[in-house]
Design a protein around this motif. Structure first.
Motif, mmCIF file in Angstrom:
data_model
loop_
_atom_site.group_PDB
_atom_site.id
_atom_site.type_symbol
_atom_site.label_atom_id
_atom_site.label_comp_id
_atom_site.label_asym_id
_atom_site.label_seq_id
_atom_site.Cartn_x
_atom_site.Cartn_y
_atom_site.Cartn_z
ATOM 1 N N GLU A 127 31.894 31.246 -22.559
ATOM 2 C CA GLU A 127 33.282 30.932 -22.917
ATOM 3 C C GLU A 127 34.071 32.201 -23.231
ATOM 4 N N LEU A 128 33.469 33.089 -24.025
ATOM 5 C CA LEU A 128 34.137 34.337 -24.379
ATOM 6 C C LEU A 128 34.389 35.198 -23.144
ATOM 7 N N GLU A 151 34.676 34.245 -20.036
ATOM 8 C CA GLU A 151 35.687 33.653 -19.163
ATOM 9 C C GLU A 151 37.094 33.933 -19.684
ATOM 10 N N ASP A 152 37.258 33.877 -21.003
ATOM 11 C CA ASP A 152 38.563 34.198 -21.586
ATOM 12 C C ASP A 152 38.946 35.648 -21.290
ATOM 13 N N LYS A 197 39.844 36.203 -17.530
ATOM 14 C CA LYS A 197 41.193 35.726 -17.181
ATOM 15 C C LYS A 197 42.253 36.681 -17.695
ATOM 16 N N ARG A 198 42.068 37.191 -18.925
ATOM 17 C CA ARG A 198 43.081 38.056 -19.514
ATOM 18 C C ARG A 198 43.103 39.434 -18.877
#
Length: 263
Positions: free
Chosen positions: A252-253, A255-256, A259-260
């Motif tokens: 999850e971390l 993927e964030d 994207k950023r």
């Protein structure tokens, strides 16, 4: 104390590797190596690391408060040697140890192995080296206050200049995890960015980035040295997030961040 519980310093191990010890010291160290797997593993790492200590630590040593360090170590002014007179890896490791005592070490390790990033099936080599390095981190490695917002932005800006990649504090923030520092290492003559964090539950965590031309790769996972790794790449850079956070949360971390940093 049983040899099994003894820990040798990097200075002693490096002197052993370089053949700078007496026969008695060699015998003592070899006895510890036979009974202590942790020390033996550290010796193997130092033996094959090829770390250019002088180049890596010169900025740190130049910035060290020499007078205060000498006072702490009980060195009389007339006995203190000028920095230029100190030679060899053993001398440098001794100076670095002094910096650690004084709390001024900045973790300027220089990572250098053969670079095979052009071959997609061999691109894991840089992750191997980084994992070996991060495995040495403890909570104490990242102890101390976190940088201010301005200092964090300045650290990231220095990475931008060398990586050709814009990294804002917002782009690399991890929710609930403390940003500790951003620094530039080197992987086989290529800049390698390391952004270190401290998770309150699992300890050190790092986002590492290196230039790469292996092409775009979707996120994948692996385990290295008891840590979880999520790695991916875009057309110009390879990324890895490594730490002891459970793999679902790591994904999850990552993927964030992915994207950023691609926005």
């Amino acid at each position: 104390m049983n040899d099994k519980h003894l820990i040798l310093s990097d200075e002693e191990l490096t002197a052993y590797i370089d053949g700078e010890l007496s026969d008695a010291e060699v015998s003592r160290i070899e006895a510890i190596l036979h009974s202590n797997e942790r020390v033996a593993a550290r010796l193997e790492f130092l033996s094959r690391s090829g770390l250019p200590f002088r180049q890596a630590f010169e900025p740190l040593l130049a910035a060290a408060p020499k007078t205060e360090l000498d006072a702490m170590l009980g060195v009389a002014p007339h006995d203190a040697k000028p920095a230029a007179a100190r030679s060899g890896r053993r001398g440098f490791l001794g100076a670095i140890a002094a910096c650690l005592v004084a709390g001024v070490v900045a973790d300027r390790a220089f990572i250098s192995i053969r670079n095979r990033m052009r071959a997609p099936d061999e691109s894991s080599e840089w992750r191997t080296v980084v994992a070996e390095y991060i495995a040495l981190y403890t909570v104490d490695t990242l102890a101390g206050p976190s940088p201010s917002d301005d200092a964090r932005a300045a650290q990231l800006a220095r990475l931008d200049d060398r990586l050709g990649l814009s990294l804002s504090p917002q782009a690399v923030s991890l929710p609930g995890i403390e940003f500790k520092r951003a620094q530039l290492l080197q992987y086989d003559d290529k800049p390698l960015a390391q952004i270190a964090y401290l998770d309150p539950e699992t300890g050190p965590l790092a986002l590492c980035i290196v230039r790469s031309d292996v092409g775009t790769k979707e996120p994948d996972v692996e385990g290295r040295h008891g840590m979880n790794v999520v790695y991916w790449s875009n057309p110009t850079h390879a990324f890895m997030l490594i730490g002891r956070i459970p793999i679902d949360r790591m994904q999850e971390l990552a993927e964030d961040v992915r994207k950023r940093t691609s926005a």
